[in-house]
Write an enzyme that holds these catalytic residues in place. Structure first.
Site, mmCIF file in Angstrom:
data_model
loop_
_atom_site.group_PDB
_atom_site.id
_atom_site.type_symbol
_atom_site.label_atom_id
_atom_site.label_comp_id
_atom_site.label_asym_id
_atom_site.label_seq_id
_atom_site.Cartn_x
_atom_site.Cartn_y
_atom_site.Cartn_z
ATOM 1 N N LYS A 148 0.834 -1.176 0.000
ATOM 2 C CA LYS A 148 0.000 0.000 0.000
ATOM 3 C C LYS A 148 0.884 1.247 0.000
ATOM 4 C CE LYS A 148 -1.610 1.906 3.991
ATOM 5 N NZ LYS A 148 -0.734 2.483 5.002
ATOM 6 N N HIS A 178 -1.073 -5.212 5.690
ATOM 7 C CA HIS A 178 -0.373 -6.011 6.713
ATOM 8 C C HIS A 178 -1.271 -6.336 7.899
ATOM 9 C CE1 HIS A 178 0.458 -2.199 8.829
ATOM 10 N NE2 HIS A 178 0.740 -2.932 9.878
ATOM 11 N N HIS A 240 -6.786 -0.626 6.451
ATOM 12 C CA HIS A 240 -6.751 -1.448 7.669
ATOM 13 C C HIS A 240 -8.101 -1.513 8.392
ATOM 14 C CE1 HIS A 240 -2.587 -1.339 6.789
ATOM 15 N NE2 HIS A 240 -2.265 -0.250 7.462
ATOM 16 N N LYS A 331 -3.347 9.457 15.221
ATOM 17 C CA LYS A 331 -1.969 9.472 15.723
ATOM 18 C C LYS A 331 -1.905 10.371 16.942
ATOM 19 C CE LYS A 331 0.183 8.043 11.547
ATOM 20 N NZ LYS A 331 0.503 6.637 11.776
HETATM 21 C C1 BG6 Z 1 0.691 1.672 8.241
HETATM 22 C C2 BG6 Z 1 0.439 3.146 8.202
HETATM 23 O O1 BG6 Z 1 0.063 1.041 7.158
HETATM 24 O O2 BG6 Z 1 0.196 1.144 9.461
HETATM 25 C C3 BG6 Z 1 1.071 3.832 9.398
HETATM 26 O O3 BG6 Z 1 0.954 3.695 6.995
HETATM 27 C C4 BG6 Z 1 0.637 3.181 10.685
HETATM 28 O O4 BG6 Z 1 0.765 5.218 9.412
HETATM 29 C C5 BG6 Z 1 0.809 1.663 10.616
HETATM 30 O O5 BG6 Z 1 1.418 3.706 11.735
HETATM 31 C C6 BG6 Z 1 0.199 0.984 11.828
HETATM 32 O O6 BG6 Z 1 0.550 -0.376 11.805
HETATM 33 P P1 BG6 Z 1 0.709 -1.217 13.155
HETATM 34 O O7 BG6 Z 1 1.025 -2.599 12.652
HETATM 35 O O8 BG6 Z 1 1.804 -0.595 13.930
HETATM 36 O O9 BG6 Z 1 -0.617 -1.132 13.855
#
Ligand code: BG6
Length: 484
Positions: A148, A178, A240, A331
């Site tokens: 992505k 992911h 996500h 964030k």
């Molecule tokens: C990423 C985003 O896909 O996912 C980030 O681009 C974000 O901004 C991250 O911080 C969060 O992933 P995880 O696995 O830490 O929850």
């Protein structure tokens, strides 16, 4: 608990963008952990590819550093890093030109499964795909893995899908989100479809509402350039949170197989109503006395990009009509929490009378950290003095239930890369799914732009702007607290 390592076929994995951040933080350390787990067959190799001129030794030094920094502790046996590095090679290639491709092809072995990981910006996807064909690197069985952001909106995502489709079949394209590789996200499916307990109640008749929260404590940091063009809606919600929503809301697929699962997810996205402007709140974090605010991290001092979104979504189908889904991500919030909260409706009739108060079953699925589930169950408050009721959590923290080894969570990338090698697309997004997600997201973003909306400021370390709390209060509901 004994961890089971399922063997995979021998493979050549080429990582484009091998000197970049994602490769260093996630892909290479993840591969090293799989190697240590005995999941890398003897003939398997990893070839890094990027623009910089470097030999194998130079690249191996980078990989060693990446493992030391992000590999999660020292290897279990001495010499494992060196043994892993022997499987690692490097070729400099020009993604937009012709140099390096013949040499890269010379590295590949006919008998191995071939996977090409595009750990680069989407602007290069088409160029890489074209050259893999042009220089004869792609075999009929080859797979490509794309990261992505998959497009910036529906139009660009469609264009990317069309571009890739010129060179690769949909069954060869692995679009990574992911979140789908996270153990606990997969556990959502196990909990829903492996137990008889929940599914009969999993609908609008019994569920009052569902909350999905992905809260982060970090700011945009050094990623300001990318982030300011995206914002929380494109960076987190379109992919996500949308995936989490799909897994929570979808119908049971007939089998845990790629198209069966992805068909059901797609139906959820297509059944989503457009979001009314008063059902969505955007926020942007301010400065406080300890750190600068969002705008200090990006080039535009008047940026209107959101670092926080809260919204109320509705799914128009028989299962969910009338049950709101509240989604929130941001964030610089009070805590790092990803959780899904399913709040069930009141019992249809209280035999204990009004004085017993209002009690509800609440199922909380904690994705990270502290993975586990709790179910609030109503019981009698112990002691004399009549029938007073109390809600107590049945707590199942996986680390307690499974022991420290059993609760060890492999990183999402480890799982996903091995699925690519196995040729299993279940946990990857199909092209039509990504397009449907953009089709829902685009009007929201267009609306903000048309109305010239400015995100509401919020304090670092808070739960987001006040308006986000109001979004639920207006409906007589409240967010579950984000724990510090
Ligand atoms: C990423 C985003 O896909 O996912 C980030 O681009 C974000 O901004 C991250 O911080 C969060 O992933 P995880 O696995 O830490 O929850």
């Amino acid at each position: 608990m004994v961890s089971r390592v399922i063997p995979v076929e021998s493979f050549d994995l080429v990582i484009f963008g091998a000197t970049g951040d994602l490769a260093r933080r996630k892909i290479l350390p993840g591969l090293f952990r799989r190697f240590c787990a005995g999941q890398m067959p003897a003939e398997a190799q990893i070839v890094g590819a990027a623009r910089s001129e470097m030999d194998d030794t130079g690249f191996r030094d980078l990989v060693r550093e990446a493992i030391e920094e992000f590999g999660g502790g020292t290897p279990r046996e001495p010499g494992q890093v060196d043994a892993f590095l022997e499987r690692v090679a490097y070729e400099a290639v020009d993604a937009k030109g012709d140099s390096g491709w013949e040499a890269l092809r010379g590295r590949l072995r006919d008998e191995n499964v071939r996977a090409f990981y595009f750990s680069v910006g989407p602007g290069l996807f088409g160029d890489l795909a074209e050259r893999l064909r042009k220089f004869g690197l792609a075999s009929p069985e080859s797979r490509i893995v794309v990261e992505k952001p998959f497009g910036h909106d529906l139009e660009s995502a469609r264009a990317l899908n069309r571009e890739l489709a010129q060179y690769f079949d949909e069954t060869q394209i692995y679009r990574i989100d992911h979140y789908l590789g996270k153990e606990t996200v997969q556990n959502l499916m196990a909990v829903r479809f492996g137990n008889v307990l929940f599914e009969p109640l999993w609908n609008a008749q019994f569920v009052d509402h569902i909350q999905i929260t992905v809260a982060e404590t970090v700011g945009v940091g050094g990623r300001g350039g990318y982030y300011d063009e995206s914002g929380a809606m494109r960076d987190m919600v379109q992919n996500h949170l949308m995936q989490l929503l799909c897994l929570i809301a979808m119908e049971p697929p007939a089998r845990f197989e790629p198209d069966a699962v992805r068909d059901e997810k797609l139906k959820v996205i297509r059944a989503l109503d457009p979001v009314e402007p008063h059902h969505i709140v955007r926020g942007q974090y301010d400065a406080d006395d300890k750190q600068p605010g969002y705008r200090a991290h990006v080039e535009n001092p008047r940026s209107r990009t959101e670092s926080f979104v809260a919204l109320r979504a509705a799914i128009s189908n028989w299962r969910w009509a009338g049950t709101p889904f509240y989604l929130r991500t941001g964030k610089m919030l009070r805590g790092r929490t990803s959780e899904i909260v399913v709040t069930f409706k009141d019992a249809p009739h209280s035999i204990f009378g009004a004085e017993a108060g209002r009690h509800r079953n609440v199922l909380v699925i904690r994705l990270q950290p502290n993975e586990g589930m709790t179910l609030d169950v109503t019981i009698k408050e112990p002691g004399p003095g009549g029938m007073r009721l109390l809600d107590v959590p049945l707590d199942m923290t996986f680390a307690d239930a499974l022991g420290p080894d059993g609760a060890e969570m492999p990183d999402a990338y480890e799982r996903l890369i091995m699925d690519v090698i196995r040729g299993n697309q279940t946990l990857f997004m199909r092209g039509d799914e990504v397009e449907a997600a953009w089709a829902w997201t685009d009007p929201i973003i267009d609306g903000w732009e048309r109305r010239g909306e400015v995100p509401k400021p919020y304090d670092p370390g808070s739960s987001g702007p006040e308006d986000a709390l109001m979004l639920m209060h207006r409906d007589g509901r409240r967010w579950r607290d984000i724990k510090a």
